[in-house]
Write an enzyme that holds these catalytic residues in place. Structure first.
Site, mmCIF file in Angstrom:
data_model
loop_
_atom_site.group_PDB
_atom_site.id
_atom_site.type_symbol
_atom_site.label_atom_id
_atom_site.label_comp_id
_atom_site.label_asym_id
_atom_site.label_seq_id
_atom_site.Cartn_x
_atom_site.Cartn_y
_atom_site.Cartn_z
ATOM 1 N N THR A 184 -11.039 16.490 -53.772
ATOM 2 C CA THR A 184 -9.834 15.938 -53.183
ATOM 3 C C THR A 184 -8.613 15.872 -54.061
ATOM 4 O O THR A 184 -7.625 16.518 -53.838
ATOM 5 C CB THR A 184 -10.091 14.478 -52.787
ATOM 6 O OG1 THR A 184 -11.392 14.409 -52.271
ATOM 7 C CG2 THR A 184 -9.095 14.012 -51.773
ATOM 8 N N THR A 243 -5.338 23.565 -54.829
ATOM 9 C CA THR A 243 -6.377 24.294 -54.073
ATOM 10 C C THR A 243 -5.803 24.659 -52.705
ATOM 11 O O THR A 243 -5.131 25.665 -52.589
ATOM 12 C CB THR A 243 -7.679 23.469 -53.949
ATOM 13 O OG1 THR A 243 -7.378 22.189 -53.417
ATOM 14 C CG2 THR A 243 -8.368 23.326 -55.285
ATOM 15 N N ASN A 282 -10.873 23.954 -42.991
ATOM 16 C CA ASN A 282 -12.139 23.523 -43.573
ATOM 17 C C ASN A 282 -13.345 24.326 -43.105
ATOM 18 O O ASN A 282 -14.388 24.326 -43.753
ATOM 19 C CB ASN A 282 -12.356 22.033 -43.329
ATOM 20 C CG ASN A 282 -11.511 21.230 -44.284
ATOM 21 O OD1 ASN A 282 -11.687 21.321 -45.496
ATOM 22 N ND2 ASN A 282 -10.555 20.499 -43.751
ATOM 23 N N SER A 329 -15.047 30.972 -47.696
ATOM 24 C CA SER A 329 -15.424 32.315 -47.243
ATOM 25 C C SER A 329 -14.207 33.226 -47.197
ATOM 26 O O SER A 329 -13.129 32.885 -47.600
ATOM 27 C CB SER A 329 -16.122 32.255 -45.893
ATOM 28 O OG SER A 329 -15.563 31.259 -45.073
ATOM 29 N N LYS A 372 -2.640 17.011 -57.371
ATOM 30 C CA LYS A 372 -3.063 17.970 -56.354
ATOM 31 C C LYS A 372 -3.931 17.210 -55.351
ATOM 32 O O LYS A 372 -4.522 16.174 -55.647
ATOM 33 C CB LYS A 372 -3.824 19.151 -56.947
ATOM 34 C CG LYS A 372 -5.134 18.866 -57.586
ATOM 35 C CD LYS A 372 -6.440 18.969 -56.809
ATOM 36 C CE LYS A 372 -6.435 19.815 -55.601
ATOM 37 N NZ LYS A 372 -7.821 19.768 -54.987
ATOM 38 N N GLU A 426 -4.326 18.420 -44.789
ATOM 39 C CA GLU A 426 -4.721 19.722 -44.245
ATOM 40 C C GLU A 426 -4.432 19.786 -42.751
ATOM 41 O O GLU A 426 -5.034 19.070 -41.958
ATOM 42 C CB GLU A 426 -6.205 19.956 -44.517
ATOM 43 C CG GLU A 426 -6.423 20.295 -45.982
ATOM 44 C CD GLU A 426 -7.869 20.261 -46.385
ATOM 45 O OE1 GLU A 426 -8.670 19.670 -45.642
ATOM 46 O OE2 GLU A 426 -8.186 20.832 -47.434
#
Lengths: 382, 382
Positions: A177, A143, A377, A382, A166, A256
């Protein structure tokens, strides 16, 4: 990469996500395999988790089917129905029972699987199966990951273990997650696999969550094709856990927005549970994590994080070490600030915290907290 | 601002922090006042917290002395000694007993109070005392606050309550989160004040921590000059709590880098404790907070946060409302996305979460999580 015997891999862009983005992956076990799984403890469980918990109990497992883009979580009865329909369609083409396939999903919560797009792609998915397509599979399950996560070992006896995972973040990123798939050609029983997997997860994935979050979809499946006799169980077990630890490390590394991996070690407590509580308080503190990001030797934040556990200790008894260098003892700096600061510039930092209450210890991995985490995040979806 | 009778305020730039930055504040009670306090539960307690816990038990309180810049926490015996020396020097000039002064500090942990700079400024601090200098006091206690925090009420009976606070962040920012000082000229006993303060804190400051963090220095002092008779206790108690709630709101509003205040309300649980657990899980989730920042209607993150509490509930029974507008019911969107999104653009958002298990509820305030939070906390101190 060591690819265990008896497995084939495949991936297609089924159109769940952006066009031409691989989003559906399949692992196929040529003969009758056996499996086990470890799942999220979140009350809100994704449909594939609910189904997978049942399917691992089946004596035979032949395949693992994974999609990214849609988590199929908080999707109610309809979500279960669609996951079952998908497994049903795949099992029909493969002439298997539905229960012989383990499902997993990752992506946005609350959206239904677009079966009208996925189902027509199943024949192609099956046609693509090959022992060499493991990297395409690893890409299909990503992702916000910035790199595919694979690790493998081969024991002296020639038994292979391959892990594909992942997950790209420390704080339950994006609601889906962590998925991991551990494959081996060793001959072992379901009981063996269960024991190995539980022990391995405790020493790896359970040591990287940073705020205790578990997503709705977290799943680790282990699947054995049972081709090769295992003599040296110690070596095999060690290699198995190492694969899990490699994957766990990669997930933190790919945290991230993370710029560093931080290993937090707590030693000298009365119980392991106390050591874990203290280590988690430090590793999950946004203030400690931003200080590491800012390369700021703000040891007060570490003491405050330890203190908020409410465990009784004297601040004076706590010693800190940075990559082995003495940092704080009896509330006093033990080293040149510039020397210590250089350690913070490194991509990997070990923070050791020593108490004087006993002999127990615990470690875990975390990463720093950066502006990039917020950006990723805040804009996801979007 | 309603200033209770019998109080004077002062502030000086004592040089603890940057030159000419107010960093030492004094509240003086002209006659014998009575006080109470509520403190951090962190194991690592700042020296002023350790002293303050004793001093509030004294039958008389005459002053509150606060410094910013240095938290005087994790400073060991030397920290206690310096805090006592400072109170000793002030009490001598004021001809009081040391125990009649309540101390508070906020700032960096692990650094000692620079008494050599502070002590010579005490005479000036006392000379500056005036009932009108409350704003200078409010400025002197600020750290990363972007505005001074004051609130006041006057009851119909003419009793005034003034609150002054500092604190600028939801996640135990900068190790010295929150200080608040509540002053009143009502005549009440220590027992009255204790009861009022505990109840008020439960309804205000205890509802704004976002990850359960308490800093080493968190302190709320209440001090009564006992000038005016209270007849209507209900009105007084209400006004007292309102002042605390105003201050708590301002702290969230000034949350480090925050762009919105979010009120999270959980209704329909079997117990208040369950409602609180769910509300905190949502309000403290970095993913929910970044989604609000990103103005992303990612309701899956809310469900996942609820689920990670492990409390048993069916996702289907959970309803969400955004500023009163139906958002999610039976896992389905109840409103136009554009209509809902407009609510997210507002600076204040109320997220209501309704379950169907009972009649209990809980609310708390949080703010969104932004890149700015990271910037502020990564660079603090340096």
């Amino acid at each position: 990469m060591y690819i265990p015997e008896g497995f084939m891999f495949s991936a297609v862009a089924s159109g769940i996500r952006k066009k031409d983005r691989l989003d559906l992956g399949l692992i196929f076990c040529q003969d009758k395999g056996i499996s086990w799984g470890v799942f999220t403890k979140n009350t809100v469980k994704a449909a594939p988790v609910i189904l997978g918990k049942g399917h691992i109990k089946n004596p035979v497992t032949r395949a693992i089917l994974v999609n990214s883009g849609v988590a199929n979580a908080a999707t109610g009865i309809e979500g279960i129905k669609r996951a079952e329909e998908l497994l049903g369609a795949l099992s029909q083409i493969l002439s298997l029972r539905k229960e012989e396939i383990l499902p997993a999903s990752t992506g946005v919560i609350g959206e239904q699987l677009p079966l009208e797009r996925i189902l027509p792609r199943l024949p192609e998915l099956i046609n693509n199966l090959s022992p060499s397509h493991y990297l395409a599979f690893a890409h299909a399950i990503m992702t916000t990951d910035t790199f595919p996560k694979l690790s493998s070992r081969k024991t002296k006896e020639g038994i292979s273990i391959l892990g594909i995972a992942k997950g790209a973040g420390m704080i339950a990123p994006n609601m889906a997650t962590m998925l991991a798939f551990i494959l081996t050609d060793g001959i072992l029983s379901k009981e063996d696999l269960k024991r190995l997997l539980q022990k391995g997860v405790e020493e790896s994935f359970n040591r990287i969550t940073v705020d205790g979050d578990m997503s709705t979809n977290d799943t680790v499946y282990a699947l054995a094709s049972r081709k090769k006799h295992i003599e040296d169980w110690k070596e095999f077990s060690h290699a198995f856990t190492e694969v899990l630890q490699d994957l766990a490390y990669m997930i933190v590394k790919d945290g991230e927005g993370a710029s560093k991996v931080i290993k937090v070690v707590v030693k000298g407590t009365r119980t392991k549970e106390e050591a874990e509580l203290l280590a988690r308080a430090v590793a999950e503190s946004p203030l400690v994590k931003t200080a590491f990001y800012g390369e700021d030797l703000n040891w007060g934040r570490i003491f405050s994080a330890l203190g908020k556990t409410g465990l009784p200790f004297q601040p004076e008894e706590v010693e800190l070490f940075l990559n082995g260098l003495p940092w704080i003892k009896e509330l006093t700096l033990q080293n040149d600030e510039e020397v210590l600061k250089k350690e913070l510039f490194k991509g990997e930092v070990e923070l050791s915290i020593k108490l004087k209450q006993g002999k127990q210890s615990y470690w875990l991995l975390t990463c720093d907290l950066t502006e990039e985490y917020i950006k990723i995040n805040a804009s996801y979806r979007s």
